[in-house]
Design an enzyme around this catalytic site. Structure first.
Site, mmCIF file in Angstrom:
data_model
loop_
_atom_site.group_PDB
_atom_site.id
_atom_site.type_symbol
_atom_site.label_atom_id
_atom_site.label_comp_id
_atom_site.label_asym_id
_atom_site.label_seq_id
_atom_site.Cartn_x
_atom_site.Cartn_y
_atom_site.Cartn_z
ATOM 1 N N ASP A 153 -2.758 -4.931 -0.413
ATOM 2 C CA ASP A 153 -3.737 -4.302 0.451
ATOM 3 C C ASP A 153 -5.101 -4.797 -0.030
ATOM 4 O O ASP A 153 -5.319 -5.000 -1.227
ATOM 5 C CB ASP A 153 -3.638 -2.780 0.327
ATOM 6 C CG ASP A 153 -4.340 -2.091 1.480
ATOM 7 O OD1 ASP A 153 -4.549 -2.735 2.523
ATOM 8 O OD2 ASP A 153 -4.682 -0.903 1.339
ATOM 9 N N LYS B 12 0.840 -1.181 0.000
ATOM 10 C CA LYS B 12 0.000 0.000 0.000
ATOM 11 C C LYS B 12 0.874 1.229 0.000
ATOM 12 O O LYS B 12 2.073 1.110 0.154
ATOM 13 C CB LYS B 12 -0.967 0.000 1.180
ATOM 14 C CG LYS B 12 -0.417 -0.402 2.543
ATOM 15 C CD LYS B 12 -1.567 -0.343 3.542
ATOM 16 C CE LYS B 12 -1.281 -1.076 4.831
ATOM 17 N NZ LYS B 12 -2.371 -1.044 5.787
ATOM 18 N N HIS C 113 -9.190 -12.090 5.022
ATOM 19 C CA HIS C 113 -9.216 -10.710 5.545
ATOM 20 C C HIS C 113 -10.613 -10.406 6.081
ATOM 21 O O HIS C 113 -11.606 -10.762 5.458
ATOM 22 C CB HIS C 113 -8.844 -9.736 4.429
ATOM 23 C CG HIS C 113 -8.687 -8.326 4.903
ATOM 24 N ND1 HIS C 113 -9.761 -7.529 5.224
ATOM 25 C CD2 HIS C 113 -7.578 -7.582 5.128
ATOM 26 C CE1 HIS C 113 -9.315 -6.339 5.627
ATOM 27 N NE2 HIS C 113 -8.003 -6.356 5.581
#
Lengths: 398, 398
Positions: B184, B157, B273
């Site tokens: 990311d 990122k 995630h």
């Protein structure tokens, strides 16, 4: 590329975004004095997810990071005070993908307490990526040949009945005038009620009833399924005569609904069920507001009708929350067709007049268990239809 | 079939289920006196979704409806009292489908306030439908050649960098000794950073660094994507040299993770995630307990590592909640491999010794922004590695 180049804030950036943005309005609990710093943190969290001071170029800071548009105090349902904060995100951050739009709107902040996604505003250049509902209110009315009154919907249950028994139910429900007869959302592909056998038998039953009545009832099997089986089941259901499909996007992912809606080979009305998904709407100041979750997002995903637990049943949504859902489902939203709000969850026939007054003509009433209190199921469906017709007529006369 | 046959409770039923059941333990707010009737309502809600009095056969009542195993008072985190209620559901109601298992465990009750899914217990005959993690702790250690210490993970990122810039970052991170370098989760397939170009460049960069260091760093692109693009992107990523994949099952549906994990052609380590999904864990008495959501369910879905916001960062999970996740990720669960807890969310290098003490050897520390505070990214990664190695050694000596 020189490995230090990105540390130079004055480098020539490849970024040249349109400058167009979409807006998320969040409700934050806590004081107005904290609201601004929290809003700034959200601007970073939902885009670069990176400390402001370390952002490697001005282009990223100017073009990618969210922008605060407004901060205003507001009451919160739990009696405390809070703030509404508007944040604008570049349309390019969400790309053309529904999954990524959800991520920018509420991905990481879903993990933080005291923040609720209250409203969203999407400009045409972002909306162009979404075809939305294929049928909506007008399309489904046309398919059913029902012009003015609210629609009647019910579920095939209880789980444990065989495909033959469910087909028998389907026949009697269609004979009684139910417009949409859907699988209970707990019917998937269990051994005691296999998907293919159930679908073919129930589709055959509804066709037989339609032939007898001259009306159009639709059978909507539940295609909530493993990720790689949703589309194949939907295709088989269509081939076997299903008139629409039921999906629980909370179990499959919202984009699975979008996938079905965009399928030109399929082209069936889609009914969205709130299982699991609804967990995101609870709590006065977290999650996603009812109107956004069951209304706007379901519609963006292409649902033609959105089921939610109505006030007055065995769930706990308030009249305000239910009105919010109905409004979001039907309010003009660029080229996205308005869709059917489908109040459900333990409602009884005696509530029909009140429900029709509350939800209006363009609503679909889903009544399950209460149709079965009388031994003559078909007669009870006819009572349901009569009640809806009478209530709709009264509504028209006022 | 005679249309009245189903009203006869003594009919010969086609149902002959195994009698085996799985258990969900719910925490209910409110008094013990209400708990029993609420528990009975849940037994119906999650199975037949039908009034008890109307259930058409004794076979369905005996074989399909949930059964209460225990009701016990318990404290609730918000300081109020409540009850823990165990309910056993027939394994056949969940079939062989993860979506339907989720539905029985928490589909409709997710819409009710004051109920939280606290624990689940699945018997071998249900678990046999789930292959679970392909790598888990042991498999990923073997692939990386890292035997004892916690793993190092970071994210590429900020969003807004080009594929070339991200590849440069990847190279420097791998050179510094980061084991897993993931996209990311906000990087999808935006025009300013297209998926294919990003993946090929970053995979090439990590391979180049590995050649130089003689170590194994893995690059894990984010395949969170529209429903019909997840598997194709994953396959292209593998072909281009990705060493694993990142997915946000809250955005795609948990079963999309299962779909990737079960893919023998793909066979890549999977990192889960928590975006959006985590919304279901908030609130002291609603949603799904942290250990179930980020631990057991992620593991059932086949995640090899599960990211969650650690205490001590910019999110609000408590040490108790974090410990619960780590325990659920690693505790024996029949043949399902233990997986990596991945604490994340704004942690800093100085916290590493404490984090290693707290999470232990079999954990993966994900640090993003704080690696970038120094102009020499590679040197800072080496500091991170040294800190982890030293902390792990201290842990071994105690």
């Amino acid at each position: 590329m020189n490995s230090d180049a990105r540390d130079d804030g004055n480098e020539q950036s490849h970024l040249s975004l349109s400058g167009e943005r979409f807006t998320a309005v969040y409700r934050l609990s806590g004081s107005a004095s904290e609201a601004e710093s929290r809003a700034r943190a959200i601007c970073l969290e939902q885009t670069v997810e990176f400390p402001d001071a370390l952002i490697p170029s001005e282009a990223i800071r100017a073009q990618i990071v969210g922008e605060i548009t407004a901060i205003a105090p507001c009451p919160i349902d739990d009696g405390n005070s809070g703030c509404e904060v508007g944040i604008r995100y570049p349309i390019e951050t969400a790309g053309r993908e529904f999954t990524q739009l959800l991520n920018v709107l509420f991905g990481n902040v879903a993990l933080q307490p005291g923040i609720r996604l209250q409203r969203i505003e999407l400009p045409p250049r972002l909306l162009q990526h979404y075809r939305g509902p294929r049928f909506g209110i007008a399309g489904l009315r046309q398919r059913l040949g029902v012009r003015h009154r609210p629609l009647l919907c019910t579920a095939l249950k209880p789980m444990g009945l065989s495909p033959i028994e469910l087909a028998d139910l389907t026949y009697r429900l269609a004979l009684g005038g139910i417009d949409l007869i859907k699988d209970d959302h707990g019917l998937s592909d269990q051994r005691f009620c296999p998907f293919d056998e159930r679908v073919s038998r129930c589709a055959e039953a509804v066709a037989r009833a339609n032939q007898k009545t001259g009306r159009t009832s639709l059978y909507l099997p539940n295609v909530t399924a493993p990720a790689d089986e949703i589309v194949p089941r939907a295709a088989r259901a269509r081939a076997q005569g299903a008139g629409g499909l039921l999906l629980c996007p909370g179990l499959t992912g919202l984009d699975s609904l979008r996938r079905l809606a965009d399928d030109d080979q399929l082209a069936l009305p889609l009914l969205s069920h709130p299982a699991l998904l609804g967990g995101l709407s609870l709590g006065p100041n977290q999650g996603v507001a009812h109107g956004v979750l069951f209304g706007t997002l379901a519609r963006l995903a292409g649902a033609d009708a959105t089921i939610f637990p109505s006030y007055g049943g065995r769930f706990a949504f308030s009249t305000t929350e239910c009105r919010e859902i109905a409004t979001s489902a039907r309010t003009p939203l660029k080229r996205l067709a308005p869709i059917w709000p489908v109040p459900a969850g333990g409602m009884r026939l005696e509530q029909v007049p009140e429900l029709v007054r509350f939800y209006g003509h363009d609503s679909m009433l889903l009544i399950g268990g209460d149709l079965h209190v009388s031994p003559d199921l078909t007669a009870r469906c006819r009572d349901f239809l009569t009640l809806v017709e009478q209530s709709a007529e009264q509504l028209s006369n006022h």
